[in-house]
Design a protein around this motif. Structure first.
Motif, short mmCIF file in Angstrom:
data_model
loop_
_atom_site.label_atom_id
_atom_site.label_comp_id
_atom_site.label_asym_id
_atom_site.label_seq_id
_atom_site.Cartn_x
_atom_site.Cartn_y
_atom_site.Cartn_z
N SER A 126 -31.81 8.77 28.11
CA SER A 126 -31.43 8.91 26.71
C SER A 126 -31.12 10.38 26.41
N GLN A 127 -30.00 10.61 25.77
CA GLN A 127 -29.55 11.96 25.37
C GLN A 127 -29.30 12.88 26.57
N LYS A 145 -26.91 -1.74 33.05
CA LYS A 145 -27.90 -1.86 31.97
C LYS A 145 -27.56 -0.86 30.89
N GLY A 146 -27.66 -1.26 29.64
CA GLY A 146 -27.46 -0.36 28.52
C GLY A 146 -26.01 -0.20 28.13
N ASN A 147 -25.74 0.89 27.40
CA ASN A 147 -24.37 1.20 27.00
C ASN A 147 -24.20 2.71 26.96
N ILE A 148 -22.95 3.14 27.16
CA ILE A 148 -22.65 4.57 27.22
C ILE A 148 -21.35 4.86 26.49
N SER A 149 -21.16 6.11 26.14
CA SER A 149 -19.86 6.63 25.71
C SER A 149 -19.33 7.41 26.89
N PHE A 150 -18.08 7.16 27.27
CA PHE A 150 -17.52 7.81 28.45
C PHE A 150 -16.34 8.67 28.02
N GLN A 176 -22.01 9.67 28.66
CA GLN A 176 -23.07 10.10 27.76
C GLN A 176 -23.85 8.90 27.27
N ASN A 177 -25.16 9.05 27.22
CA ASN A 177 -26.03 7.99 26.72
C ASN A 177 -26.61 8.46 25.39
N LYS A 178 -26.08 7.94 24.30
CA LYS A 178 -26.54 8.34 22.98
C LYS A 178 -27.59 7.39 22.42
N SER A 179 -27.98 6.39 23.23
CA SER A 179 -28.97 5.41 22.77
C SER A 179 -30.38 5.94 23.06
N SER A 180 -31.38 5.16 22.66
CA SER A 180 -32.77 5.58 22.86
C SER A 180 -33.37 5.05 24.15
N SER A 181 -32.60 4.28 24.94
CA SER A 181 -33.12 3.76 26.21
C SER A 181 -32.17 4.13 27.36
N ASP A 182 -32.70 4.05 28.58
CA ASP A 182 -31.92 4.41 29.76
C ASP A 182 -30.73 3.48 29.93
#
Length: 194
Positions: A126-127, A145-150, A176-182
Protein backbone atom coordinates in the motif's frame (compact mmCIF):
# COMPACT_ATOMS: atom_id res chain seq x y z
CA UNK A 1 22.75 -24.71 -22.58
CA UNK A 2 23.31 -22.82 -19.32
CA UNK A 3 21.36 -19.81 -18.18
CA UNK A 4 23.69 -16.81 -18.44
CA UNK A 5 20.94 -14.47 -17.33
CA UNK A 6 20.57 -16.42 -14.09
CA UNK A 7 24.27 -15.67 -13.51
CA UNK A 8 23.64 -12.00 -14.34
CA UNK A 9 21.10 -11.81 -11.51
CA UNK A 10 23.49 -13.61 -9.14
CA UNK A 11 26.36 -11.26 -10.07
CA UNK A 12 24.15 -8.20 -9.54
CA UNK A 13 22.89 -9.45 -6.18
CA UNK A 14 26.44 -10.27 -5.05
CA UNK A 15 27.78 -6.81 -6.00
CA UNK A 16 24.89 -5.14 -4.18
CA UNK A 17 25.36 -7.31 -1.10
CA UNK A 18 29.11 -6.62 -0.89
CA UNK A 19 28.60 -2.89 -1.49
CA UNK A 20 26.09 -2.77 1.36
CA UNK A 21 28.40 -4.80 3.65
CA UNK A 22 31.10 -2.19 3.05
CA UNK A 23 28.53 0.51 3.83
CA UNK A 24 28.68 2.28 0.47
CA UNK A 25 25.73 3.81 -1.34
CA UNK A 26 25.42 3.27 -5.11
CA UNK A 27 26.86 6.77 -5.69
CA UNK A 28 30.02 5.95 -3.72
CA UNK A 29 30.68 2.83 -5.80
CA UNK A 30 30.03 4.87 -8.94
CA UNK A 31 32.48 7.61 -7.89
CA UNK A 32 35.21 5.14 -6.90
CA UNK A 33 34.82 2.88 -9.95
CA UNK A 34 34.19 5.52 -12.61
CA UNK A 35 31.00 3.71 -13.72
CA UNK A 36 27.77 5.72 -13.75
CA UNK A 37 25.22 5.37 -10.97
CA UNK A 38 22.58 4.37 -13.54
CA UNK A 39 24.76 1.57 -14.94
CA UNK A 40 25.70 0.20 -11.51
CA UNK A 41 22.03 0.24 -10.51
CA UNK A 42 21.08 -1.66 -13.68
CA UNK A 43 23.87 -4.23 -13.09
CA UNK A 44 22.93 -4.72 -9.43
CA UNK A 45 19.28 -5.19 -10.33
CA UNK A 46 19.94 -7.67 -13.15
CA UNK A 47 18.61 -5.33 -15.84
CA UNK A 48 21.78 -5.39 -17.96
CA UNK A 49 24.65 -7.78 -18.50
CA UNK A 50 27.84 -6.01 -17.38
CA UNK A 51 30.72 -5.84 -19.83
CA UNK A 52 33.86 -7.64 -18.71
CA UNK A 53 35.82 -4.38 -18.22
CA UNK A 54 32.96 -2.88 -16.15
CA UNK A 55 32.63 -6.01 -14.04
CA UNK A 56 36.40 -6.18 -13.42
CA UNK A 57 36.45 -2.48 -12.50
CA UNK A 58 33.67 -3.00 -9.94
CA UNK A 59 35.35 -6.11 -8.48
CA UNK A 60 38.66 -4.25 -8.16
CA UNK A 61 36.98 -1.19 -6.63
CA UNK A 62 35.37 -3.44 -4.01
CA UNK A 63 38.89 -4.84 -3.26
CA UNK A 64 37.85 -8.38 -4.12
CA UNK A 65 39.84 -11.26 -5.52
CA UNK A 66 38.36 -12.18 -8.92
CA UNK A 67 38.54 -15.91 -8.19
CA UNK A 68 36.81 -15.48 -4.83
CA UNK A 69 34.09 -13.35 -6.40
CA UNK A 70 33.12 -16.07 -8.88
CA UNK A 71 33.74 -19.08 -6.63
CA UNK A 72 30.19 -19.46 -5.31
CA UNK A 73 28.33 -18.37 -8.44
CA UNK A 74 26.74 -21.17 -10.38
CA UNK A 75 24.65 -21.49 -13.49
CA UNK A 76 21.38 -23.35 -13.57
CA UNK A 77 21.30 -26.95 -14.67
CA UNK A 78 21.03 -27.77 -18.33
CA UNK A 79 17.52 -27.28 -19.72
CA UNK A 80 15.62 -30.59 -19.72
CA UNK A 81 12.59 -29.37 -21.68
CA UNK A 82 10.88 -27.87 -18.64
CA UNK A 83 11.70 -25.85 -15.52
CA UNK A 84 9.88 -26.57 -12.26
CA UNK A 85 10.21 -24.08 -9.43
CA UNK A 86 8.99 -24.53 -5.86
CA UNK A 87 7.77 -21.35 -4.19
CA UNK A 88 10.72 -21.60 -1.78
CA UNK A 89 13.14 -21.37 -4.76
CA UNK A 90 12.04 -17.86 -5.75
CA UNK A 91 14.78 -15.26 -5.24
CA UNK A 92 14.08 -11.87 -3.65
CA UNK A 93 15.34 -9.09 -5.92
CA UNK A 94 15.49 -5.37 -5.15
CA UNK A 95 15.25 -3.85 -8.62
CA UNK A 96 15.28 -0.16 -7.70
CA UNK A 97 17.43 1.16 -4.85
CA UNK A 98 15.11 4.10 -4.09
CA UNK A 99 11.82 2.18 -4.16
CA UNK A 100 9.62 1.70 -1.11
CA UNK A 101 7.15 -1.17 -0.93
CA UNK A 102 8.10 -2.95 -4.19
CA UNK A 103 8.93 -6.55 -3.29
CA UNK A 104 10.01 -8.53 -6.37
CA UNK A 105 10.58 -12.28 -6.33
CA UNK A 106 12.34 -13.73 -9.34
CA UNK A 107 10.43 -16.81 -10.44
CA UNK A 108 12.24 -17.59 -13.70
CA UNK A 109 14.88 -16.06 -15.93
CA UNK A 110 15.57 -18.03 -19.09
CA UNK A 111 17.47 -17.02 -22.26
CA UNK A 112 15.77 -17.25 -25.63
CA UNK A 113 17.50 -16.66 -28.95
CA UNK A 114 18.64 -12.99 -28.96
CA UNK A 115 16.46 -12.29 -25.93
CA UNK A 116 15.63 -13.58 -22.49
CA UNK A 117 12.47 -13.99 -20.50
CA UNK A 118 12.18 -13.19 -16.81
CA UNK A 119 9.11 -13.91 -14.70
CA UNK A 120 8.67 -12.21 -11.34
CA UNK A 121 6.04 -11.96 -8.65
CA UNK A 122 5.67 -8.37 -7.44
CA UNK A 123 3.96 -7.62 -4.15
CA UNK A 124 3.10 -3.95 -4.32
CA UNK A 125 2.60 -2.64 -0.80
CA UNK A 126 0.00 0.00 0.00
CA UNK A 127 1.30 3.45 -1.00
CA UNK A 128 4.48 1.96 -2.57
CA UNK A 129 6.76 4.58 -4.11
CA UNK A 130 9.37 4.71 -6.83
CA UNK A 131 10.24 6.73 -9.92
CA UNK A 132 9.22 5.67 -13.42
CA UNK A 133 11.65 3.29 -15.15
CA UNK A 134 12.16 2.00 -18.67
CA UNK A 135 13.59 -1.34 -19.79
CA UNK A 136 14.80 -2.77 -23.08
CA UNK A 137 12.17 -5.12 -24.44
CA UNK A 138 8.54 -5.79 -23.62
CA UNK A 139 6.65 -6.45 -20.40
CA UNK A 140 3.46 -8.26 -19.51
CA UNK A 141 1.69 -7.84 -16.19
CA UNK A 142 -1.27 -9.74 -14.78
CA UNK A 143 -3.06 -8.59 -11.63
CA UNK A 144 -3.38 -11.60 -9.31
CA UNK A 145 -4.75 -9.67 -6.32
CA UNK A 146 -5.94 -6.13 -5.66
CA UNK A 147 -5.93 -3.16 -8.00
CA UNK A 148 -3.35 -0.65 -9.19
CA UNK A 149 -2.95 2.54 -11.17
CA UNK A 150 -0.38 2.04 -13.91
CA UNK A 151 1.42 5.10 -15.27
CA UNK A 152 2.52 4.36 -18.85
CA UNK A 153 4.05 7.38 -20.53
CA UNK A 154 1.43 10.13 -20.26
CA UNK A 155 -1.45 7.73 -19.59
CA UNK A 156 -2.77 6.27 -16.34
CA UNK A 157 -4.50 2.89 -16.63
CA UNK A 158 -6.63 1.42 -13.82
CA UNK A 159 -6.09 -2.35 -13.50
CA UNK A 160 -8.17 -4.64 -11.31
CA UNK A 161 -7.74 -8.28 -10.32
CA UNK A 162 -7.69 -10.41 -13.49
CA UNK A 163 -6.71 -7.51 -15.80
CA UNK A 164 -3.50 -7.69 -17.81
CA UNK A 165 -1.27 -5.35 -19.79
CA UNK A 166 1.40 -5.98 -22.43
CA UNK A 167 3.59 -3.00 -23.34
CA UNK A 168 6.90 -1.75 -24.73
CA UNK A 169 9.20 -1.43 -21.72
CA UNK A 170 10.98 1.53 -23.31
CA UNK A 171 7.95 3.67 -22.39
CA UNK A 172 8.55 5.12 -18.90
CA UNK A 173 6.26 3.28 -16.49
CA UNK A 174 5.44 2.72 -12.85
CA UNK A 175 2.70 0.72 -11.10
CA UNK A 176 1.17 2.42 -8.07
CA UNK A 177 -0.96 0.95 -5.30
CA UNK A 178 -3.14 3.68 -3.85
CA UNK A 179 -5.34 1.23 -1.92
CA UNK A 180 -4.97 0.20 1.73
CA UNK A 181 -4.09 -3.45 0.96
CA UNK A 182 -1.32 -5.20 -0.97
CA UNK A 183 -1.60 -5.85 -4.70
CA UNK A 184 0.13 -8.87 -6.26
CA UNK A 185 1.28 -8.84 -9.88
CA UNK A 186 2.78 -11.48 -12.13
CA UNK A 187 5.39 -9.63 -14.21
CA UNK A 188 6.95 -11.13 -17.34
CA UNK A 189 9.90 -9.36 -19.00
CA UNK A 190 10.91 -10.13 -22.58
CA UNK A 191 14.39 -8.55 -22.73
CA UNK A 192 15.99 -8.09 -26.13
CA UNK A 193 19.76 -8.42 -26.53
CA UNK A 194 21.85 -6.89 -29.28
Amino acid sequence: MTNSDYLTVQIGNKIKSIRKEIGWKVGELADKSGISIAMISKIENGRVIPTIPSLLQIIQTLNLNIGDFFSDLKSEDEFKGYIFRKRSDYTAVNKEEESIGYEYELILNFPLEKSSMEISLLTLKSQAQRASVSTSGFEYIYILKGNISFELGSEVLELDEGDSLFFDGNIPHVPQNKSSSDAVLLVVYFITMN
